[in-house]
Design an enzyme around this catalytic site. Structure first.
Site, PDB file in Angstrom:
ATOM      1  N   CYS A   2       0.801  -1.221   0.000  1.00  0.00           N
ATOM      2  CA  CYS A   2       0.000   0.000   0.000  1.00  0.00           C
ATOM      3  C   CYS A   2       0.842   1.284   0.000  1.00  0.00           C
ATOM      4  O   CYS A   2       1.823   1.391   0.712  1.00  0.00           O
ATOM      5  CB  CYS A   2      -0.947   0.055   1.189  1.00  0.00           C
ATOM      6  SG  CYS A   2      -2.034  -1.355   1.321  1.00  0.00           S
ATOM      7  N   ARG A  27       3.960  -0.213  -4.694  1.00  0.00           N
ATOM      8  CA  ARG A  27       3.710  -0.736  -3.349  1.00  0.00           C
ATOM      9  C   ARG A  27       2.432  -1.573  -3.277  1.00  0.00           C
ATOM     10  O   ARG A  27       2.178  -2.263  -2.292  1.00  0.00           O
ATOM     11  CB  ARG A  27       3.613   0.409  -2.346  1.00  0.00           C
ATOM     12  CG  ARG A  27       4.859   1.251  -2.255  1.00  0.00           C
ATOM     13  CD  ARG A  27       4.692   2.326  -1.223  1.00  0.00           C
ATOM     14  NE  ARG A  27       4.554   1.766   0.102  1.00  0.00           N
ATOM     15  CZ  ARG A  27       5.566   1.438   0.893  1.00  0.00           C
ATOM     16  NH1 ARG A  27       6.804   1.617   0.477  1.00  0.00           N
ATOM     17  NH2 ARG A  27       5.355   0.933   2.081  1.00  0.00           N
ATOM     18  N   TRP A  75      -2.744  -2.878  -1.693  1.00  0.00           N
ATOM     19  CA  TRP A  75      -2.424  -4.305  -1.848  1.00  0.00           C
ATOM     20  C   TRP A  75      -3.297  -4.999  -0.814  1.00  0.00           C
ATOM     21  O   TRP A  75      -3.069  -4.870   0.399  1.00  0.00           O
ATOM     22  CB  TRP A  75      -0.941  -4.555  -1.575  1.00  0.00           C
ATOM     23  CG  TRP A  75      -0.503  -5.951  -1.859  1.00  0.00           C
ATOM     24  CD1 TRP A  75      -0.079  -6.458  -3.056  1.00  0.00           C
ATOM     25  CD2 TRP A  75      -0.425  -7.038  -0.921  1.00  0.00           C
ATOM     26  NE1 TRP A  75       0.247  -7.782  -2.916  1.00  0.00           N
ATOM     27  CE2 TRP A  75       0.050  -8.167  -1.622  1.00  0.00           C
ATOM     28  CE3 TRP A  75      -0.710  -7.167   0.433  1.00  0.00           C
ATOM     29  CZ2 TRP A  75       0.246  -9.404  -1.004  1.00  0.00           C
ATOM     30  CZ3 TRP A  75      -0.515  -8.400   1.046  1.00  0.00           C
ATOM     31  CH2 TRP A  75      -0.041  -9.500   0.318  1.00  0.00           C
ATOM     32  N   ASN A 101      -1.794   1.805   5.682  1.00  0.00           N
ATOM     33  CA  ASN A 101      -0.896   0.732   5.228  1.00  0.00           C
ATOM     34  C   ASN A 101      -0.540  -0.086   6.461  1.00  0.00           C
ATOM     35  O   ASN A 101      -0.012   0.469   7.428  1.00  0.00           O
ATOM     36  CB  ASN A 101       0.369   1.346   4.606  1.00  0.00           C
ATOM     37  CG  ASN A 101       1.418   0.298   4.311  1.00  0.00           C
ATOM     38  OD1 ASN A 101       1.091  -0.874   4.099  1.00  0.00           O
ATOM     39  ND2 ASN A 101       2.672   0.704   4.300  1.00  0.00           N
ATOM     40  N   GLY A 102      -0.849  -1.374   6.438  1.00  0.00           N
ATOM     41  CA  GLY A 102      -0.553  -2.226   7.593  1.00  0.00           C
ATOM     42  C   GLY A 102      -1.732  -3.143   7.877  1.00  0.00           C
ATOM     43  O   GLY A 102      -2.594  -3.339   7.022  1.00  0.00           O
ATOM     44  N   GLU A 481      17.730 -17.823  -6.417  1.00  0.00           N
ATOM     45  CA  GLU A 481      17.394 -16.473  -6.876  1.00  0.00           C
ATOM     46  C   GLU A 481      16.976 -16.477  -8.353  1.00  0.00           C
ATOM     47  O   GLU A 481      16.015 -15.809  -8.731  1.00  0.00           O
ATOM     48  CB  GLU A 481      18.587 -15.540  -6.641  1.00  0.00           C
ATOM     49  CG  GLU A 481      18.392 -14.103  -7.106  1.00  0.00           C
ATOM     50  CD  GLU A 481      17.225 -13.368  -6.457  1.00  0.00           C
ATOM     51  OE1 GLU A 481      16.620 -13.903  -5.513  1.00  0.00           O
ATOM     52  OE2 GLU A 481      16.897 -12.264  -6.927  1.00  0.00           O
ATOM     53  N   LYS A 485      13.365 -15.134  -9.573  1.00  0.00           N
ATOM     54  CA  LYS A 485      13.240 -14.040 -10.554  1.00  0.00           C
ATOM     55  C   LYS A 485      12.318 -14.457 -11.684  1.00  0.00           C
ATOM     56  O   LYS A 485      11.436 -13.721 -12.080  1.00  0.00           O
ATOM     57  CB  LYS A 485      14.592 -13.700 -11.156  1.00  0.00           C
ATOM     58  CG  LYS A 485      15.492 -12.669 -10.589  1.00  0.00           C
ATOM     59  CD  LYS A 485      15.058 -11.299 -10.280  1.00  0.00           C
ATOM     60  CE  LYS A 485      14.121 -11.171  -9.128  1.00  0.00           C
ATOM     61  NZ  LYS A 485      14.632 -11.066  -7.810  1.00  0.00           N
ATOM     62  N   GLU A 488       8.486 -15.024 -10.412  1.00  0.00           N
ATOM     63  CA  GLU A 488       7.705 -13.890  -9.910  1.00  0.00           C
ATOM     64  C   GLU A 488       7.261 -12.944 -11.013  1.00  0.00           C
ATOM     65  O   GLU A 488       6.211 -12.323 -10.897  1.00  0.00           O
ATOM     66  CB  GLU A 488       8.407 -13.153  -8.766  1.00  0.00           C
ATOM     67  CG  GLU A 488       9.623 -12.347  -9.113  1.00  0.00           C
ATOM     68  CD  GLU A 488      10.234 -11.630  -7.907  1.00  0.00           C
ATOM     69  OE1 GLU A 488       9.514 -11.233  -6.988  1.00  0.00           O
ATOM     70  OE2 GLU A 488      11.468 -11.456  -7.901  1.00  0.00           O
ATOM     71  N   HIS A 504      16.839 -37.524  -5.923  1.00  0.00           N
ATOM     72  CA  HIS A 504      16.126 -38.076  -4.770  1.00  0.00           C
ATOM     73  C   HIS A 504      14.625 -37.809  -4.862  1.00  0.00           C
ATOM     74  O   HIS A 504      13.940 -37.775  -3.836  1.00  0.00           O
ATOM     75  CB  HIS A 504      16.723 -37.532  -3.471  1.00  0.00           C
ATOM     76  CG  HIS A 504      18.152 -37.952  -3.288  1.00  0.00           C
ATOM     77  ND1 HIS A 504      18.503 -39.217  -2.880  1.00  0.00           N
ATOM     78  CD2 HIS A 504      19.309 -37.299  -3.530  1.00  0.00           C
ATOM     79  CE1 HIS A 504      19.833 -39.314  -2.848  1.00  0.00           C
ATOM     80  NE2 HIS A 504      20.342 -38.164  -3.252  1.00  0.00           N
ATOM     81  N   LYS A 603       5.954  -4.398  -3.520  1.00  0.00           N
ATOM     82  CA  LYS A 603       7.385  -4.226  -3.313  1.00  0.00           C
ATOM     83  C   LYS A 603       7.798  -4.459  -1.871  1.00  0.00           C
ATOM     84  O   LYS A 603       8.778  -5.123  -1.598  1.00  0.00           O
ATOM     85  CB  LYS A 603       7.771  -2.810  -3.755  1.00  0.00           C
ATOM     86  CG  LYS A 603       9.245  -2.485  -3.610  1.00  0.00           C
ATOM     87  CD  LYS A 603      10.056  -3.252  -4.616  1.00  0.00           C
ATOM     88  CE  LYS A 603      11.536  -2.968  -4.524  1.00  0.00           C
ATOM     89  NZ  LYS A 603      12.304  -4.020  -5.226  1.00  0.00           N
TER      90      LYS A 603
HETATM   91  O1  M6R Z   1      12.546  -5.347   1.343  1.00  0.00           O
HETATM   92  P1  M6R Z   1      13.063  -6.732   1.584  1.00  0.00           P
HETATM   93  O2  M6R Z   1      14.437  -6.955   1.025  1.00  0.00           O
HETATM   94  O3  M6R Z   1      13.011  -7.117   3.042  1.00  0.00           O
HETATM   95  O4  M6R Z   1      12.073  -7.673   0.815  1.00  0.00           O
HETATM   96  C1  M6R Z   1      12.198  -9.061   0.896  1.00  0.00           C
HETATM   97  C2  M6R Z   1      11.370  -9.755  -0.169  1.00  0.00           C
HETATM   98  O5  M6R Z   1      10.022  -9.400  -0.046  1.00  0.00           O
HETATM   99  C3  M6R Z   1      11.851  -9.414  -1.586  1.00  0.00           C
HETATM  100  O6  M6R Z   1      13.192  -9.744  -1.765  1.00  0.00           O
HETATM  101  C4  M6R Z   1      10.999 -10.175  -2.612  1.00  0.00           C
HETATM  102  O7  M6R Z   1      11.249 -11.547  -2.538  1.00  0.00           O
HETATM  103  C5  M6R Z   1      11.243  -9.650  -4.025  1.00  0.00           C
HETATM  104  N1  M6R Z   1      10.013  -9.637  -4.755  1.00  0.00           N
HETATM  105  C6  M6R Z   1      12.187 -10.469  -4.814  1.00  0.00           C
HETATM  106  O8  M6R Z   1      12.362  -9.985  -6.087  1.00  0.00           O
END
Ligand code: M6R
Length: 608
Positions: A2, A27, A75, A101-102, A481, A485, A488, A504, A603
């Site tokens: 948010c 956000r 969000w 937000n929260g 990672e 990537k 997502e 396994h 984000k």
């Molecule tokens: O702000 P942060 O680094 O704590 O966020 C952690 C994760 O939410 C963040 O890395 C998320 O996995 C991203 N979408 C990855 O691209």
């Protein structure tokens, strides 16, 4: 999660709110809304969907008049994305409008009290409860009503509040969710993040936990919960405005990928002085370090993946055992932590709810804490014993790239620094690793040069339904990672496996044409990886290898290869991640995905 924005001044509020929300859409983007006081009443317009739907509905803000207002991009947590669940929420009498937000944890309990008192609710959100509660607690004194309400609610929040009886002011307050106050001339702002107000002012207050800002056009007063005035010192934001703009790139993610050489350079170079690593912000002494029996790394998502690389790096350089955990697990598993444990918390935003809670838990248990954070003044930065900032600049795309790379750079700096402090690295090795570290920005730039080749390979695979990433050791950490990537932003199902573990169970999923991305960057494990590649090829997989130029034998088995330059093995992830980011980006682009705002994501995850 948010985005919040608020404006009070001489200009029309609605266009300014929309402009600010556009900068905060990363956000959350399932719905949006604005509330503007028009001189008589509070007008609210909300829309499910992207901000553009709202903006079109009110003709870019032209349909709403008034010099004070609040806006929100959502969000969803409580209640599906819909017009009615979108913020702002208004109390039944129409007196209060609020953006949030929260998460209000005790909202059901509060809601049932209010229902008994005869309140009517229209939405499924936790936020509407706060609007109603404010109205219920309001007896003519706005600040008192806010404080009384805050004392009743449990959870995390950043609020922007306007009240019909006080049409010259916005109330901004935060706990565990970020909120800044922008200080203009004859106008002032609130926002969840700096880009929202950067075109209007560079002077800001960073609100701390439970500070209540009363924002009027000609001044801002900040109070604590006892209604005492708090003296705040403004911070000056010296970002280049282009840092928060796309600057000709199709997506923020593309721009941020290309910014990595600079971001890594900016993170490393001020910390290497006369050939020595200088970490001014680390106050840990040699004696304290010698008392550390274990390093515990806690983070979420990609920051957790940095933690997985860091385990190998710290153990190699410092010989201290390292454990890594995702923050949402760590906080509820009764971790064995005491003053001999160094807890390292990694977070781009510095506001991730689980990571923040894990940090607090670690501190409660007596651990020494260091955070690696990108956002200056964020909650995690403020609350850890020591903080090492990544100088990545603002990262807007939901999928992290340059923050990840700068976090890795800080890991190398810190590991080598600790090793030297503890006397467990020879001077020759120390010098060697520093020069390897200094070579990183140029080698990242060289790796980025392969973007046309990566695009051509992506064209072969963008219609795949499943992808497997395999690797050993730090290549396994990289696989995590690379896989995240891809999934997502492109919505292709992908999984990362330690290469030796595949047989396994998971190897049963490999069939003719399944894409396996095999990371084989480390010399000492190259032969082992070649065996694993043969295993999947024997089951029909198509293999895309990632390795260094000196391992060209990979071409005997892999149909496609991404080559990266040579560097010491612990720093290979900083180079191997680059083609994987570009690959994910291109696949998502070819599929026509909304790359900067992938579905269901946001984000900064400021809710549990
Ligand atoms: O702000 P942060 O680094 O704590 O966020 C952690 C994760 O939410 C963040 O890395 C998320 O996995 C991203 N979408 C990855 O691209």
């Amino acid at each position: 999660m948010c985005g919040i924005v608020g404006y009070v001044g001489q200009d029309q509020a609605a266009p300014i709110l929309l402009e600010g929300l556009a900068k905060l859409e990363y956000r959350g983007y399932d719905s949006a809304g604005v509330a503007v006081y028009d001189g008589t009443s509070i007008q609210v317009v909300k829309s499910k969907g992207r901000l553009k739907v709202l903006s079109d509905k009110i003709h870019g803000g032209a349909d709403m008049t008034g010099n004070i207002g609040i806006g929100h991009t959502r969000w969803a947590t409580h209640g599906k994305p819909s017009d009615v669940n979108a913020h702002p929420h208004v109390s039944e009498s129409g007196k209060f409008a609020i953006v949030h937000n929260g998460v209000i944890e005790n909202y059901l309990e509060l809601k049932s009290d209010l229902l008994e008192k005869g309140c009517h609710f229209v939405s499924e959100t936790d936020t509407e409860v706060v609007a109603q509660l404010l109205d219920y607690n309001y007896k003519g004194n706005l600040l008192e009503a806010v404080i009384k309400t805050l004392k009743k609610i449990r959870g995390s929040y950043a609020f922007g509040i306007i009240c019909k009886d006080w049409p010259d002011r916005i109330i901004g307050v935060r706990k565990e969710s970020p909120l800044i106050v922008g200080l203009g001339k004859g106008e002032n702002f609130i926002a969840s993040d700096i880009p929202a107000i950067l075109s209007h002012t560079r002077e800001i207050y960073r609100l701390q936990e439970n500070e209540i800002a009363v924002i009027q056009a000609d001044g801002v007063t900040v109070y604590n919960m006892d209604q005492e005035v708090i003296e705040k010192t403004p911070d000056h934001i010296n970002w280049d405005i282009s840092a928060a703009e796309k600057c000709g790139y199709e997506h923020f993610m593309a721009k941020e990928i290309m910014e990595q050489p600079k971001a890594v350079h900016d993170t490393i170079s001020p910390r290497i002085k006369n050939g020595r690593i200088v970490l001014d912000n680390i106050t840990l002494t040699k004696e304290q370090l010698e008392n550390i029996s274990r390093i515990m790394i806690v983070a979420c998502g990609s920051a957790y993946h940095v933690g997985v690389v860091a385990k190998y790096v710290f153990e190699r350089f410092t010989h201290i055992p390292v454990e890594v955990d995702v923050a949402s697990e760590f906080r509820y598993r009764d971790p064995i932590i005491d003053e001999h444990v160094l807890v390292l918390v990694i977070s781009q935003s510095g506001e991730t709810a689980d990571t923040l809670a894990a940090l607090r838990e670690a501190k409660r248990l007596g651990a020494r804490t260091i955070s690696i954070v990108n956002v200056v003044g964020s909650s995690i930065a403020n609350e850890s014993d020591d903080v090492l900032y990544t100088w990545a600049g603002p990262e807007i795309a939901v999928a992290t790239t340059k923050a990840y790379s700068t976090q890795l750079a800080v890991i190398y700096l810190l590991a080598i620094y600790i090793a030297e402090k503890m006397g467990v690295i020879s001077e020759a090795d120390y010098q060697y690793y520093i020069s390897e570290l200094q070579s990183l920005p140029d080698k990242i730039a060289e790796t980025l040069d392969s973007k046309a080749h990566v695009r051509a390979v992506a064209e072969q695979f963008y219609q795949k339904k499943d992808v497997f990433f395999i690797g050993r050791n730090i290549d396994y950490a990289m696989s995590l990672e690379g896989s995240l990537k891809l999934k997502e932003i492109s919505y292709i199902h992908s999984e990362a496996y330690a290469a030796g573990e595949l047989k396994h169970g998971t190897i049963s999923l490999i069939e003719n044409g399944t894409l396996v991305i095999a990371l084989a960057t480390q010399k000492r494990l190259f032969e082992k990886m070649m065996s694993n590649i043969k295993e999947v090829k024997a089951r029909g997989a198509t293999v895309l290898g990632v390795t260094t130029y000196s391992n060209q034998q990979i071409e005997k088995e892999a149909e496609y290869v991404f080559y990266i330059p040579e560097i010491c093995d612990m720093m290979l992830p900083s180079l191997a991640v680059i083609p994987l980011q570009m690959f994910a980006y291109n696949i998502a682009n070819l599929k026509g995905c909304d790359i900067d705002k992938p579905r269901n994501l946001a984000k900064s995850v400021t809710v549990e």
